[in-house]
Design an enzyme around this catalytic site. Structure first.
Site, PDB file in Angstrom:
ATOM      1  N   TYR A  34       0.549  81.873  68.542  1.00  0.00           N
ATOM      2  CA  TYR A  34      -0.685  82.594  68.709  1.00  0.00           C
ATOM      3  C   TYR A  34       0.525  83.742  68.394  1.00  0.00           C
ATOM      4  O   TYR A  34      -0.373  84.926  67.759  1.00  0.00           O
ATOM      5  CB  TYR A  34      -1.517  82.185  69.722  1.00  0.00           C
ATOM      6  N   SER A 116      -6.347  95.964  74.351  1.00  0.00           N
ATOM      7  CA  SER A 116      -6.812  95.086  73.323  1.00  0.00           C
ATOM      8  C   SER A 116      -8.616  94.922  74.045  1.00  0.00           C
ATOM      9  O   SER A 116      -8.612  95.003  74.783  1.00  0.00           O
ATOM     10  CB  SER A 116      -6.330  93.960  73.165  1.00  0.00           C
ATOM     11  N   GLN A 137      -8.804  99.723  72.834  1.00  0.00           N
ATOM     12  CA  GLN A 137      -9.098  99.691  71.427  1.00  0.00           C
ATOM     13  C   GLN A 137      -9.932  98.571  70.954  1.00  0.00           C
ATOM     14  O   GLN A 137     -10.002  97.557  71.747  1.00  0.00           O
ATOM     15  CB  GLN A 137      -7.563  97.966  70.793  1.00  0.00           C
ATOM     16  N   TYR A 139     -13.581  96.695  69.369  1.00  0.00           N
ATOM     17  CA  TYR A 139     -13.676  96.046  69.042  1.00  0.00           C
ATOM     18  C   TYR A 139     -15.690  95.480  68.744  1.00  0.00           C
ATOM     19  O   TYR A 139     -15.491  95.638  70.555  1.00  0.00           O
ATOM     20  CB  TYR A 139     -13.503  94.319  68.519  1.00  0.00           C
ATOM     21  N   THR A 165     -10.533  99.366  65.225  1.00  0.00           N
ATOM     22  CA  THR A 165      -9.382  98.567  64.426  1.00  0.00           C
ATOM     23  C   THR A 165     -10.313  98.139  63.089  1.00  0.00           C
ATOM     24  O   THR A 165     -11.558  97.654  63.363  1.00  0.00           O
ATOM     25  CB  THR A 165      -9.079  96.971  64.966  1.00  0.00           C
ATOM     26  N   ARG A 174      -4.389  81.695  60.336  1.00  0.00           N
ATOM     27  CA  ARG A 174      -3.933  81.347  60.931  1.00  0.00           C
ATOM     28  C   ARG A 174      -3.515  80.229  61.208  1.00  0.00           C
ATOM     29  O   ARG A 174      -4.379  79.381  61.948  1.00  0.00           O
ATOM     30  CB  ARG A 174      -4.077  82.239  61.997  1.00  0.00           C
ATOM     31  N   LYS A 263      -7.412 102.423  63.173  1.00  0.00           N
ATOM     32  CA  LYS A 263      -5.465 101.214  62.494  1.00  0.00           C
ATOM     33  C   LYS A 263      -6.548 100.161  61.469  1.00  0.00           C
ATOM     34  O   LYS A 263      -7.709  99.479  62.047  1.00  0.00           O
ATOM     35  CB  LYS A 263      -6.132 101.291  64.288  1.00  0.00           C
ATOM     36  N   HIS A 287      -2.686  94.921  60.735  1.00  0.00           N
ATOM     37  CA  HIS A 287      -2.469  94.019  61.655  1.00  0.00           C
ATOM     38  C   HIS A 287      -1.225  92.992  62.122  1.00  0.00           C
ATOM     39  O   HIS A 287      -1.978  91.785  62.153  1.00  0.00           O
ATOM     40  CB  HIS A 287      -3.467  92.907  61.346  1.00  0.00           C
ATOM     41  N   ARG A 290      -1.544  89.341  60.175  1.00  0.00           N
ATOM     42  CA  ARG A 290      -2.173  88.357  60.693  1.00  0.00           C
ATOM     43  C   ARG A 290      -4.193  88.611  60.034  1.00  0.00           C
ATOM     44  O   ARG A 290      -4.663  87.261  60.757  1.00  0.00           O
ATOM     45  CB  ARG A 290      -2.088  88.815  62.678  1.00  0.00           C
TER      46      ARG A 290
HETATM   47  C1  LIG Z   1      -1.021  87.999  69.557  1.00  0.00           C
HETATM   48  C2  LIG Z   1      -1.770  89.647  69.038  1.00  0.00           C
HETATM   49  C3  LIG Z   1      -2.675  89.977  69.370  1.00  0.00           C
HETATM   50  C4  LIG Z   1      -2.676  90.689  68.505  1.00  0.00           C
HETATM   51  N1  LIG Z   1      -4.346  91.411  69.257  1.00  0.00           N
HETATM   52  C5  LIG Z   1      -4.824  92.572  68.387  1.00  0.00           C
HETATM   53  C6  LIG Z   1      -6.654  93.081  68.743  1.00  0.00           C
HETATM   54  O1  LIG Z   1      -6.489  92.470  69.473  1.00  0.00           O
HETATM   55  N2  LIG Z   1      -6.716  94.368  68.423  1.00  0.00           N
HETATM   56  C7  LIG Z   1      -5.853  94.677  67.653  1.00  0.00           C
HETATM   57  O2  LIG Z   1      -6.596  95.671  67.370  1.00  0.00           O
HETATM   58  N3  LIG Z   1      -4.740  93.788  67.555  1.00  0.00           N
HETATM   59  C8  LIG Z   1      -4.230  92.741  67.231  1.00  0.00           C
HETATM   60  N4  LIG Z   1      -2.496  93.072  68.002  1.00  0.00           N
HETATM   61  C9  LIG Z   1      -2.349  92.814  66.251  1.00  0.00           C
HETATM   62  C10 LIG Z   1      -1.320  94.391  66.608  1.00  0.00           C
HETATM   63  O3  LIG Z   1      -1.689  95.417  67.412  1.00  0.00           O
HETATM   64  C11 LIG Z   1      -0.161  94.866  65.758  1.00  0.00           C
HETATM   65  O4  LIG Z   1      -1.064  95.667  64.552  1.00  0.00           O
HETATM   66  C12 LIG Z   1       0.938  94.414  65.610  1.00  0.00           C
HETATM   67  O5  LIG Z   1       1.083  93.039  65.690  1.00  0.00           O
HETATM   68  C13 LIG Z   1       1.935  95.066  64.811  1.00  0.00           C
HETATM   69  O6  LIG Z   1       3.052  94.246  64.472  1.00  0.00           O
HETATM   70  P1  LIG Z   1       4.291  93.542  64.839  1.00  0.00           P
HETATM   71  O7  LIG Z   1       3.981  92.456  65.889  1.00  0.00           O
HETATM   72  O8  LIG Z   1       5.150  93.286  64.043  1.00  0.00           O
HETATM   73  O9  LIG Z   1       5.211  95.225  65.896  1.00  0.00           O
HETATM   74  C14 LIG Z   1      -2.329  91.381  67.382  1.00  0.00           C
HETATM   75  C15 LIG Z   1      -1.620  91.733  67.216  1.00  0.00           C
HETATM   76  C16 LIG Z   1      -0.819  90.030  67.991  1.00  0.00           C
HETATM   77  C17 LIG Z   1       0.916  89.896  67.357  1.00  0.00           C
END
Ligand SMILES: Cc1cc2nc3c(=O)[nH]c(=O)nc-3n(C[C@H](O)[C@H](O)[C@H](O)COP(=O)(O)O)c2cc1C
Length: 395
Positions: A34, A116, A137, A139, A165, A174, A263, A287, A290
Site C-alpha cells: 500500500y 491527510s 490536506q 478531501y 488535492t 493500484r 496539490k 500523487h 498512484r
Molecule cells: C501511502 C500513501 C498515501 C498517500 N495519501 C495521500 C493523501 O491522503 N492525500 C494526498 O493528497 N496525497 C497522498 N499521497 C501522495 C503524497 O502526498 C505525495 O504526493 C507522494 O507520496 C509524493 O511521492 P513520493 O512518495 O515519491 O515522495 C499518498 C502517498 C502515499 C505513498
C-alpha cells in the site's frame, strides 16, 4: 532529538533505501505494498525516481564557507529545511503513532507536516504534537458538511494552511492493493481478514502494536454532523468520494479564508487556473504515481509550470524524492520547497518516530553535503545555473 540518538536507534541506516528495506521487513506485505506501490504498470512511479538522473550538476569548486543555510519559507512561514512531510493516508496502519509521530518529528526538525484527511488520529492531537507548522490536506469525503466541520476544527486547532488535492476524481488502480485485498484488511469481516493471518503472524512486532492500538478507528476528522465519524473504507472508495472541482475550490476558499495550496498540478494550464482561483501555492505532483499512470514526473513538469506561473504564486513539488540531491535539483528548477511522501513514511513503517527522525536527518545531511560540493552557501541561491537539463525540457 539528536544526531547521536538517531544513529544509535538505527545504526546501519544510511539512505532512504535502507529505511525502505527495514519497513519491508517490519510490516505485513499488504501494508508495505500500500505504501510502496503505484497505479497500473507503475511507469510513473518508477519515472518519478529515475528522472532525477537526467539532471546533472554544474558545481563551482574552490569555494569555502563556514555555514550552509537550508532555510526557506513557504506561505510566509519560515522553515529550517526546504522540504516538508507530505500527506500520507492511513499512516496509523504503518505504525500506531502514525500521524502524531510524523508531525512531532517534522516540528522538531523545524519543518511543516501536512496531515491527510484519511488520518487515524484526531487533527487536534496531531497539531498539539508538533512544535512546527501543520497544514491540513482536504478531501471532500463525507461531502461539504463534513469538510466544513473539518475546516472549522482545523482553524480552531491552529492549522496554518489547507492543501487541496485535485488529482483524485476517482482512485487510480493500484494493482498490488487489489491483489493483496487491502479493502478486506481495512474494513473486511473477521472471516475475510483470515487470509492475512500468515503475513501478519510473520510480522509479530507490527501485529502486537496494531492489536494494542485497537486496530484502525473510524476516520476521526471526517465527521458528518449528526452522524459521527465516517467508518473506515477501502482506499479506492475513499478517493472516489473525495473528488474536488474548481467550483469546490472556490467554496473551500470562502469557507477557509486562509492560504490554500493546490496539490496535483502537472500542466501549465492547471497551474494558471490555480493561480487565477487564488491559490497561495501549488504543488506540482502526480500523487506519487498512484493515480493516472504515464503522466510526466513532477520534476519534468516543473519548467512548464514555472513558465506559466510567472512568479505569481509559490511552487512546491513532490514525487520520487529519496535523496538530498533530488531536492536540490527540484529547487534549481524553480521549486520553493518540496514535499516528501514515501521517504519519511518508510521510516515510520520501519521504526515509528525514530524512523521519521532518521529519514529527515538523512535528507538534511544530504542537503548540507550537496550544497558544499556544489559550492553554494544557501538553498535560496540555487538556480538553473547549477544544473544541466536536457534541451527538450525547455521546448
Ligand atoms: C501511502 C500513501 C498515501 C498517500 N495519501 C495521500 C493523501 O491522503 N492525500 C494526498 O493528497 N496525497 C497522498 N499521497 C501522495 C503524497 O502526498 C505525495 O504526493 C507522494 O507520496 C509524493 O511521492 P513520493 O512518495 O515519491 O515522495 C499518498 C502517498 C502515499 C505513498
Amino acid at each position: 532529538m539528536t544526531r547521536t540518538s538517531h544513529s544509535v536507534a538505527l545504526p546501519r541506516v544510511v539512505s532512504i533505501a535502507d529505511l525502505r528495506a527495514l519497513a519491508q521487513r517490519r510490516v505485513p506485505r499488504a501494508v508495505f505494498d500500500y505504501l510502496d506501490g503505484g497505479a497500473e504498470g507503475e511507469v510513473t512511479l518508477r519515472e518519478n525516481c529515475r528522472v532525477y538522473e537526467d539532471v546533472a550538476f554544474r558545481p563551482r569548486h574552490a569555494v569555502a564557507f563556514a555555514d550552509c543555510s537550508l532555510c526557506t519559507s513557504v506561505l510566509g512561514i519560515d522553515l529550517a529545511l526546504p522540504f516538508m512531510l507530505a500527506p500520507v493516508g492511513y499512516s496509523r496502519l504503518m505504525h500506531p503513532t502514525g500521524e502524531v509521530a510524523a508531525a512531532r518529528a517534522a516540528g522538531n526538525a523545524g519543518t511543516a507536516y501536512i496531515l491527510s484527511t484519511i488520518s487515524g488520529h484526531k487533527l487536534e492531537d496531531v497539531k498539539a504534537a508538533s512544535t512546527g507548522p501543520v497544514f491540513y490536506q482536504l478531501y471532500l469525503m463525507g461531502g461539504r458538511a463534513a469538510a466544513e466541520a473539518a475546516i472549522e476544527r482545523a482553524r480552531l486547532a491552529g492549522f496554518s494552511a489547507l492543501v487541496v488535492t485535485i488529482d483524485t476524481p476517482v482512485s487510480g488502480i493500484r494493482e498490488r492493493d487489489y491483489r493483496n485485498g487491502i479493502r478486506e484488511l481495512l474494513s473486511g469481516s473477521p472471516v475475510e481478514k483470515l487470509r492475512f493471518l500468515p503475513q501478519v503472524l510473520s510480522r509479530p512486532a507490527w501485529l502486537a502494536s496494531f492489536l494494542l492500538d485497537g486496530g484502525l478507528p473510524a476516520l476521526p476528522n471526517v465527521v458528518i454532523p449528526g452522524q459521527g465519524p465516517v467508518p473506515l473504507v477501502d482506499v479506492a472508495a475513499a478517493l472516489a468520494a473525495s473528488a474536488v472541482t474548481w467550483s469546490d475550490l472556490r467554496w473551500i476558499r470562502e469557507t477557509w479564508r486562509g492560504p490554500i495550496v493546490v496539490k496535483g498540478v502537472l500542466t501549465g494550464e492547471d497551474a494558471r487556473r490555480a493561480v487565477d482561483e487564488g491559490a497561495a501555492a501549488i504543488s506540482v505532483s502526480n500523487h506519487g504515481g498512484r493515480q493516472l499512470d504515464c503522466v510526466p514526473s513532477p520534476l519534468r513538469a516543473l519548467p512548464e509550470v514555472v513558465k506559466a506561473v510567472k512568479g505569481q504564486t509559490e511552487i512546491l513539488m513532490d514525487g520520487g524524492i529519496r535523496r538530498g540531491t533530488d531536492i536540490v535539483k527540484a529547487l534549481c528548477l524553480g521549486a520553493k520547497a518540496v514535499l516528501c511522501g514515501r521517504a519519511y513514511a518508510y521510516g515510520l513503517a520501519a521504526a515509528g518516530e525514530a524512523g521519521v527522525n532518521r529519514a529527515i536527518e538523512i535528507l538534511r545531511t544530504d542537503l548540507d553535503r550537496t550544497l558544499r560540493l556544489l559550492g553554494c552557501a544557501s538553498v535560496a541561491e540555487l538556480d538553473r545555473s547549477y544544473v544541466n537539463v536536457p534541451q527538450s525540457w525547455d521546448a
